[in-house]
Design an enzyme around this catalytic site. Sequence first.
Site, PDB file in Angstrom:
ATOM      1  N   ASP A   1      -2.442   9.209  -0.329  1.00  0.00           N
ATOM      2  CA  ASP A   1      -0.794   9.300  -0.405  1.00  0.00           C
ATOM      3  C   ASP A   1      -0.056   9.287   0.878  1.00  0.00           C
ATOM      4  OD1 ASP A   1       1.575   8.972  -1.818  1.00  0.00           O
ATOM      5  OD2 ASP A   1       1.531  11.185  -2.217  1.00  0.00           O
TER       6      ASP A   1
ATOM      7  N   ASN B   1       0.957   2.125 -10.805  1.00  0.00           N
ATOM      8  CA  ASN B   1       1.251   1.066  -9.574  1.00  0.00           C
ATOM      9  C   ASN B   1       1.745   0.038  -9.789  1.00  0.00           C
ATOM     10  OD1 ASN B   1      -1.190   2.954  -7.463  1.00  0.00           O
ATOM     11  ND2 ASN B   1       1.081   3.354  -7.718  1.00  0.00           N
TER      12      ASN B   1
END
Length: 239
Positions: A20, A68
């Site tokens: 991340d 996503n």
Amino acid sequence: MGREPQKIQGVPRHIGIIMDGNGRWAKQRGLPRTAGHKVGADTFQKITNYCAKIGVEVLTVYAFSTENWARPKEEVDTIMDLLRSYLKNSFKQTRKDIIVRFIGDRAPLAEDIRRMMADAEARTRDSKGMILNVAVNYGGRAEIVMAARELAQQAVNGELSPESITEELFSGELYTAGQPDPDLIIRPSGEHRISNFLTWQCAYSEFVDMNVLWPDFKEKHLDAAIEEFKSRDRRFGGI
Ligand code: FPP
């Protein structure tokens, strides 16, 4: 009888990483988010090699979640292109002894990616090194539903009685069947969420979040996470 508290020694057998912070890394430099993913892909290769070198048995990285797809098309396309390039060049940059596996639902992925994934898995199946699970279009809840459907189908077919469904049997229907559960899950970028990553498997994982963005993540950060992991007492529900 409960398990004895276990002071941790050695490296974790299975490490999970939520890669991340790519977007923020790029934003800090006035670059498009896609630039962060490109550097993040290099970090992924470096950290994979390092994990294999220090004796980690299984590394699972979160490359693309079922959520996503909601990102702008250009960003999704860039991540898929990075995956393509990894699949084409993987054997140039990562160690030869790694067993590559892809976890997640491949059905919506492009045909060439699915073919290269299958090739990479076939080519590395008999390797003797670390297992690398790359999570692509992966969601922990979706994985649990997949396993439940499979067992329900077996029950409908008369091959399985509901009473015989155990945690072990259930684990055997997940993408990670036969692998140890993650001992340590690392999330860089200062976030504290698990974000649908290894939802079943993380029941007793030690969670370490770190204040570094994934493109800046170095071997020393992995060492620090492992040191933090070793300082903890794992009790698995005992005292
Ligand atoms: C999360 O950061 C990262 C992703 C959604 C993509 C991760 C992909 C890679 C590291 C490269 C591709 C992988 C392979 C296996 C070649 P973010 O974009 O959510 O960052 P932010 O929270 O700062 O916006």
